[in-house]
Design an enzyme around this catalytic site. Structure first.
Site: not given
Ligand SMILES: Cc1cc2nc3c(=O)[nH]c(=O)nc-3n(C[C@H](O)[C@H](O)[C@H](O)COP(=O)(O)OP(=O)(O)OC[C@H]3O[C@@H](n4cnc5c(N)ncnc54)[C@H](O)[C@@H]3O)c2cc1C
Length: 522
Positions: A460
């Site tokens: 997280h």
């Molecule tokens: C293994 C795991 C288990 C988890 N379990 C839970 C759970 O059960 N419940 C819960 O609430 N949360 C959980 N989380 C946390 C939650 O999933 C994350 O907090 C949330 O998905 C974050 O969202 P985000 O949009 O910030 O980033 P992300 O969902 O990580 O998205 C970022 C995206 O940007 C892309 N990206 C990055 N850099 C670039 C670039 N330079 N160019 C193009 N694309 C790029 C990445 O490939 C990715 O697709 C978990 C996370 C993980 C990894």
């Protein structure tokens, strides 16, 4: 040429791609470094751990942790459509209402719980139906577990025996207590942000999604963001944004891309030979994460998820979308205050009817179960910095876990409480020997050693482009990057303080609110 260029198709990016392209007149480009989410381990809930260290995972590692016996901790992050929502454990949790009220109390107008609740509700399709706390008819399906393991039911009983209130809805009136988790699943399959938001929107002619396209630099004219440079199939390409560039790369990659583009602490950027577009000292700072540690027992009956992939279960899944393959592993939770005077719980527990050791890479033979205390309100703060100016090189991840002794002490209390749950009568028919930490670890110092040696991220990370008003704030309350124009960050990195719960639903809420703000400004 587009109106909006969105970087990253994760939890936040998928929401924005959908909500912004809903205006037929808006041309939207979504660039995603990873590929499509085709692997079946994305969709079959119990299998998410099998995505770790595959092409769908950025598979980061932290720096050596000085207070964790110099371990470098593995940090999976989703690299595919859906981002981390395509590999997470599907727990639907919003955090405590006081988390958002505290954001508001720190001057973040528009972010109190009363302000954000409509966005949680708008996102949600709560299968139990709409209520004061929940929404129905939204894109993200929130479901009860289709198959609850008997060990999980024993955990809920054990929590009640230990004096916790039974809680049927951690996202309702009260967070404290013990109960089953709700999950982001639909008909027994993962409901990632890609499944909920992006896939239906991809039919629109005004939304263009590019996979295997890694943004390497933001393009500026003076202080105005005008587009993105990205690499795809070994070629460098550019896309222009008429209205806005929106960064949704997540808590590690968003600050990295800002810094690569000259937005960050000027001294650090110059030391790597990067020219400075905006001196924003807070980019990469205030990294916060939830640590958890697994207290694990052998199970004397063959009921754990060790048997999840039996032929019978596969058939149950294929025919009815049910059975153990729908388990999200973290089937139940408890929220506890270590001190009754605290305004909100400082420990969360996840219960898994399985060994959950080193992200599932260590699989002791036989059946087992794990009770995992989670440090909900860490005081330690870390940072993301660049290793070099090479956009393809992973940044330096320094969470600085246990910089505050209080964090370690709280997790030690968590281990003791986990043992108390495990000793309850409800576990008598299942409890075998304690595998972790093991009976020899009895003193606080021995338990602290166990925590330092085995605690892992609960995945997280937040806070590295935090919203705020102080000198380290990176974005304002409308998520606009300070000192620049037409550039926003919308993802988990903007959270000023980590919520007391899992972070997927809060990230989706933030993106829903951002979409509203962006559309209202046009
Ligand atoms: C293994 C795991 C288990 C988890 N379990 C839970 C759970 O059960 N419940 C819960 O609430 N949360 C959980 N989380 C946390 C939650 O999933 C994350 O907090 C949330 O998905 C974050 O969202 P985000 O949009 O910030 O980033 P992300 O969902 O990580 O998205 C970022 C995206 O940007 C892309 N990206 C990055 N850099 C670039 C670039 N330079 N160019 C193009 N694309 C790029 C990445 O490939 C990715 O697709 C978990 C996370 C993980 C990894």
């Amino acid at each position: 040429m587009y109106d909006y260029v969105i970087v990253g198709a994760g939890s936040a990016g998928c929401v924005l791609a959908d909500r912004l392209s809903a205006d037929a007149g808006s041309r939207v480009l979504l660039v995603e470094a990873g590929g499509p989410d085709r692997m079946q381990e994305v969709h079959v809930p119990v299998a998410f751990g099998k995505l770790f260290k595959t092409a769908c995972d950025w598979a980061y590692f932290t720096e050596e942790q000085p207070r964790m016996n110099r371990r470098k901790l593995y940090w999976p992050r989703g690299k595919m459509l859906g981002g981390s929502s395509s590999m997470n454990a599907m727990v639907y949790m919003r955090g405590h209402r006081s988390d958002y009220d505290a954001w508001r109390a720190h001057g973040l107008e528009g972010w109190s719980y009363a302000d954000v609740l409509p966005y949680f509700r708008r996102a949600e399709n709560q299968e139990r139906g709409a209520s004061e706390h929940h929404g129905a008819g939204g894109p993200l399906n929130v479901a009860d577990l289709r198959c609850v393991n008997p060990l999980t039911r024993a955990f809920v009983e054990a929590g009640a025996e230990a004096g916790l209130a039974r809680n049927e809805d951690f996202n309702g009136a009260e967070q404290e207590g013990v109960g089953l988790c709700q999950v982001t699943q639909r008909r027994g399959r993962r409901h990632s942000a890609a499944a909920a938001y992006l896939k239906p929107a991809m039919r629109r002619p005004n939304l263009h999604v590019l996979t295997h396209a890694q943004a390497t630099r933001l393009l500026f004219e003076g202080t105005r963001a005008v587009g993105v440079e990205f690499q795809r199939d070994g070629r460098t390409e550019q896309a222009r944004a008429d209205k806005e560039v929106i960064l949704c790369g997540g808590s590690i990659n968003s600050p990295q891309l800002l810094m690569l583009s000259g937005v960050g602490p000027a001294g650090h950027l110059r030391s790597l030979g990067l020219s400075v577009v905006a001196d924003l000292p807070g980019v990469g700072l205030d990294l916060q994460d939830h640590l958890f540690v697994a207290v694990a027992y052998e199970c004397t009956r063959p009921v754990s998820l060790a048997a999840a992939e039996s032929k019978r279960n596969v058939l149950k899944y294929l025919l009815f979308g049910g059975g153990s393959l729908t388990s999200n592993v973290a089937e139940a939770a408890a929220f506890v205050k270590t001190d009754a005077g605290l305004p909100a719980p400082d420990l969360q527990f996840h219960f898994g009817p399985a060994y959950y050791i080193e992200h599932g890479f260590v699989r002791p033979a036989g059946h087992g179960f794990s009770i995992g205390p989670i440090l909900l309100r860490p005081q330690s703060r870390g940072r993301i910095t660049l290793r070099s100016g090479d956009p393809l090189e992973p940044p330096v991840i320094q969470p600085d876990y246990f910089a505050s002794d209080a964090d370690l002490r709280t997790l030690v209390e968590g281990v003791k409480l986990a043992r108390r749950f495990a000793r309850a009568r409800a576990f008598d028919r299942y409890r075998g020997a304690e595998r972790y930490p093991g009976p020899e670890a009895q003193t606080d110092e021995a338990i602290a050693d166990f925590v330092r040696n085995t605690a892992e991220t609960l995945y997280h990370p937040v806070g590295t482009c935090k919203m705020g008003r102080d000198e380290h704030a990176v974005v304002d309350t409308r998520l606009r990057v300070r000192g620049l124009e037409r550039l926003r960050v919308v993802d988990a990195s903007v959270m000023p303080r980590i919520p007391g719960g899992n972070t997927n639903a809060p990230t989706i809420m933030i993106a829903e609110k951002a979409a509203d703000m962006i559309r209202s400004e046009q």
